[in-house]
Design an enzyme around this catalytic site. Structure first.
Site, PDB file in Angstrom:
ATOM      1  N   ASP A 209       0.839  -1.363  -0.145  1.00 39.73           N
ATOM      2  CA  ASP A 209       0.002  -0.069  -0.095  1.00 39.73           C
ATOM      3  C   ASP A 209       0.776   1.304  -0.078  1.00 39.73           C
ATOM      4  O   ASP A 209       2.092   1.034   0.023  1.00 39.73           O
ATOM      5  CB  ASP A 209      -1.003  -0.069   1.310  1.00 39.73           C
ATOM      6  CG  ASP A 209      -0.344  -0.218   2.694  1.00 39.73           C
ATOM      7  OD1 ASP A 209       0.281   0.989   3.028  1.00 39.73           O
ATOM      8  OD2 ASP A 209       0.318  -1.248   3.063  1.00 39.73           O
ATOM      9  N   ASP A 211       0.383   3.373   2.150  1.00 42.79           N
ATOM     10  CA  ASP A 211       0.253   4.195   3.668  1.00 42.79           C
ATOM     11  C   ASP A 211      -0.941   5.128   3.735  1.00 42.79           C
ATOM     12  O   ASP A 211      -1.913   4.756   2.768  1.00 42.79           O
ATOM     13  CB  ASP A 211       1.412   4.661   4.280  1.00 42.79           C
ATOM     14  CG  ASP A 211       1.468   4.810   5.840  1.00 42.79           C
ATOM     15  OD1 ASP A 211       1.261   3.716   6.309  1.00 42.79           O
ATOM     16  OD2 ASP A 211       1.942   5.800   6.408  1.00 42.79           O
TER      17      ASP A 211
END
Length: 287
Positions: A209, A211
Site C-alpha cells: 500500500d 500508507d
C-alpha cells in the site's frame, strides 16, 4: 548449514522442503510463535528452519509477538543466517504496491517491546550501525532480480511503528519528510535480536500500500491482504533462489558481533543468568 526463514504477513507455510519435522523449542523467553518446521531444501544440502512470525493463523499482533523466543529458538537450532519477509507500506511514489524492497536501514518508532536479550543481570552494549547484514542485503537483492519479474529496490530505511493501527496522516507525512522509504510493524526488535544472537539477517519486504500520505489513499486491511497475496510468490521465489545460491561461508562481521560488548564482569553474573545467556554470549564469558 542451517538457514532460518521467518515468514511475515501472507506467508504461513514453509518452502518446499524434504524430510520435514516440527521442532518445539523451549526458551527462557517463552514459546516461539509456532513450532519450527525444519527440513532439507531440495538437493542443496541446506537445512531450512521456518517460522511463521505471526503464528500459523496470524493470531499474534506486532506488539505482542514473542520476538526474543523466536530468535532464541532459531539460535538453538543452529541457524546462523536468517532470511525474513515483511509486508510494508510505501513512503515513495516510485515504490508502488507489489514492489520488493530489501532495506538496509531501520528507524525505530516502537514503544512497548523488549529489544534485547540482556540487561537483567548482564549488560551488553552492541553497535548496530547497520541493522541488516550488508552481504545478505546484496545477496537478497540479487536473488530478487534473478528469480522474479517483480520491480525491486535495494536499500532504504524501514521505519518500524508500534501498530497494530496504521499511521495517522500526520505521522505518514512526517516519515516522508525524513526521507524514509517504507513503513512496517515487525522489523524491530527482530533485526536487533538477530544481531545480538550473532546471526546474519536481511529481509525482503513486499509493498502492499501507499500508507496514508498519498492523496485519495487510505490504507485498509483488505488492500494489504490482497497485495500481500500477490507478493507471496515473488517473495518465496526470492528466498528460494537466495538459499540455493547462498555461499557456504559468511563473509561479514555478524558472527562475532558481541565481541567486546559485555560490560558486566563474568564473575558478577550469577549462575541463573549465565545459563540463560550462555547460548548467546557464553564464549565471551569464558576467557
Amino acid at each position: 548449514m542451517t538457514v532460518g526463514f521467518i515468514g511475515g504477513s501472507g506467508i504461513y507455510e514453509a518452502l518446499p522442503l524434504n524430510d520435514t519435522r516440527e521442532e518445539t523449542v523451549e526458551t527462557p523467553y517463552g514459546e516461539p510463535s509456532a513450532p519450527v518446521t525444519v527440513g532439507e531444501f531440495g538437493d542443496t544440502g541446506v537445512k531450512v528452519a521456518f517460522l511463521p512470525r505471526h503464528g500459523p493463523k496470524h493470531e499474534k499482533s506486532p506488539t505482542h509477538l514473542p520476538y526474543r523466543a523466536n530468535i532464541y529458538a532459531l539460535k538453538e537450532l543452529g541457524v546462523e543466517r536468517i532470511l525474513a519477509s515483511n509486508a510494508v507500506g510505501s513512503l515513495r511514489e516510485d515504490l508502488p504496491p507489489q514492489t520488493l524492497v530489501v532495506p538496509d536501514g531501520i528507524f525505530d518508532r516502537t514503544k512497548h517491546r523488549q529489544s534485547t536479550f540482556f540487561g537483567d543481570g548482564v549488560v551488553v552494549h552492541m553497535p548496530i550501525t547497520e541493522p541488516y547484514c550488508p552481504h545478505m542485503v546484496e545477496h537478497l537483492h540479487e536473488s530478487a532480480g534473478e528469480a522474479t519479474d517483480a520491480e525491486t529496490e535495494k536499500g532504504g530505511t524501514y521505519v518500524c511503528i508500534e501498530g497494530p493501527q496504521y499511521s495517522t496522516r500526520a505521522e505518514s507525512e512526517f516519515y516522508r519528510a525524513q526521507g524514509w522509504d517504507v513503513v512496517g510493524m515487525t522489523a524491530v526488535p527482530e533485526a536487533k535480536l538477530a544481531r545480538e544472537a550473532e546471526m546474519c539477517y536481511a529481509t525482503v519486504a513486499g509493498v502492499t500500500d501507499y500508507d496514508v500520505w498519498k492523496e485519495d489513499s487510505e490504507v485498509t486491511l483488505a488492500e494489504v491482504l490482497e497485495n500481500a497475496a500477490e507478493n507471496e510468490t515473488a517473495i518465496k521465489e526470492t528466498v528460494e533462489h537466495a538459499i540455493r545460491t547462498l555461499p557456504d561461508e559468511r563473509d561479514c562481521d555478524c558472527g562475532h558481533a558481541l565481541e567486546g560488548t559485555v560490560n558486566t564482569p563474568a564473575e558478577a553474573i550469577d549462575a541463573e543468568v549465565r545459563e540463560r545467556v550462555d547460548p548467546l554470549v557464553g564464549q565471551y564469558l569464558d576467557g
